[in-house]
Enzyme design. Structure first.
Site, short mmCIF file in Angstrom:
data_model
loop_
_atom_site.label_atom_id
_atom_site.label_comp_id
_atom_site.label_asym_id
_atom_site.label_seq_id
_atom_site.Cartn_x
_atom_site.Cartn_y
_atom_site.Cartn_z
N SER A 16 35.41 42.83 69.02
CA SER A 16 34.61 43.92 69.58
C SER A 16 34.71 43.91 71.11
O SER A 16 34.95 42.88 71.73
CB SER A 16 33.14 43.77 69.19
OG SER A 16 33.00 43.77 67.79
N1 SAH Z 1 32.27 39.88 65.32
C1 SAH Z 1 33.71 40.01 65.43
C2 SAH Z 1 34.14 41.45 65.20
C3 SAH Z 1 35.23 41.52 64.19
S1 SAH Z 1 35.62 43.09 63.53
C4 SAH Z 1 34.22 39.44 66.73
O1 SAH Z 1 33.39 39.06 67.59
O2 SAH Z 1 35.43 39.32 66.91
C5 SAH Z 1 34.73 43.09 62.00
C6 SAH Z 1 35.07 42.03 60.99
O3 SAH Z 1 34.29 42.29 59.83
C7 SAH Z 1 36.52 42.02 60.53
O4 SAH Z 1 37.07 40.75 60.77
C8 SAH Z 1 36.43 42.31 59.03
O5 SAH Z 1 37.39 41.61 58.25
C9 SAH Z 1 35.01 41.85 58.71
N2 SAH Z 1 34.44 42.44 57.49
C10 SAH Z 1 34.63 43.70 57.00
N3 SAH Z 1 33.94 43.86 55.85
C11 SAH Z 1 33.30 42.67 55.60
C12 SAH Z 1 32.46 42.20 54.55
N4 SAH Z 1 32.12 42.96 53.51
N5 SAH Z 1 32.00 40.92 54.62
C13 SAH Z 1 32.33 40.11 55.66
N6 SAH Z 1 33.14 40.50 56.67
C14 SAH Z 1 33.62 41.76 56.66
#
Ligand code: SAH
Length: 213
Positions: free
Chosen positions: A64
């Site tokens: 993000s």
């Molecule tokens: N908080 C992260 C943002 C990553 S983007 C950071 O600081 O880098 C969002 C993430 O959510 C992705 O890695 C994706 O694989 C995950 N995601 C999507 N659906 C999900 C679910 N149902 N359960 C857990 N993770 C999920």
């Protein structure tokens, strides 16, 4: 790769950018100034790590934008010692920020490759979370519930019941809800278990998917 005074200088500039964009919480800004974001990215992104931008990580996902991380963290109002559940570990950056605020961090990721890498990278920068696991965020983390705070970092089509159930009375859930663009929603649970919802502007996240792996 290491963390150098040059990186610290870039982080201080990023903090100034976030202040200019309206982030006020000193503890959140201190956490941004502290966490070496470049060490949680692929080395190709190192020169850009302290721009206020989202970047690709593995498996088609993104880390993000720092502003979004700061905005969500500010709304979450984390106190030291609180139990915080994050859905969507991704790079581990948001989890590292929560950890640096003194939270006991539990984080869940649905892509195995990402959760393993995040765990490894976080250990490299000396951060040990309470729990970093592979699973489906729609289910929350019942084994460790309830939580003082829950933060979802992927775009949810709706608010999963399990997450509201796993929130303590007095707790807060922050979750981006929607499809093309998402409304940042803050849900608070009072001591009687009643939920209040407020909206905090539009953001764009990768989708929160059902776990099929
Ligand atoms: N908080 C992260 C943002 C990553 S983007 C950071 O600081 O880098 C969002 C993430 O959510 C992705 O890695 C994706 O694989 C995950 N995601 C999507 N659906 C999900 C679910 N149902 N359960 C857990 N993770 C999920």
């Amino acid at each position: 790769m290491r963390d150098t005074p040059k990186h610290q200088g870039l982080r201080n500039q990023l903090v100034q950018t976030l202040i200019n964009k309206g982030i006020k919480d000193k503890k959140v800004l201190t956490a941004i100034a502290k966490i070496p974001r470049h060490l949680l990215l692929e080395s190709a992104f190192e020169p850009h790590a302290y721009q206020d931008k989202a970047f690709p990580i593995a498996a088609g996902q993104t880390i993000s934008q720092p502003y979004t991380v700061a905005f969500q963290t500010e709304l979450l109002a984390v106190e030291s010692g609180e139990k915080v559940l994050e859905i969507g570990t991704g790079s581990g950056y948001q989890a590292a920020i929560l950890h640096s605020l003194g939270a006991k961090v539990y984080t869940v990721e649905r892509i195995k490759e990402l959760y393993l890498k995040a765990k490894q990278n976080l250990e490299k920068i000396g951060i040990r979370l309470k729990y970093a696991g592979y699973g489906d965020g729609y289910k929350g983390l019942p084994l460790y519930a309830p939580f003082d705070k829950i933060i979802v970092t992927a775009a949810a089509p709706y608010i999963p019941d399990a997450l509201l159930e796993q929130l303590k009375p007095g707790g807060r859930l922050i979750i981006p809800v929607g499809h093309d663009a998402q409304e940042m929603k803050l849900l608070t649970k009072d001591n009687q278990g009643n939920i209040t919802e407020t909206s905090h502007g539009l953001f764009r996240f990768v989708p929160m998917l059902e776990n099929k792996e």
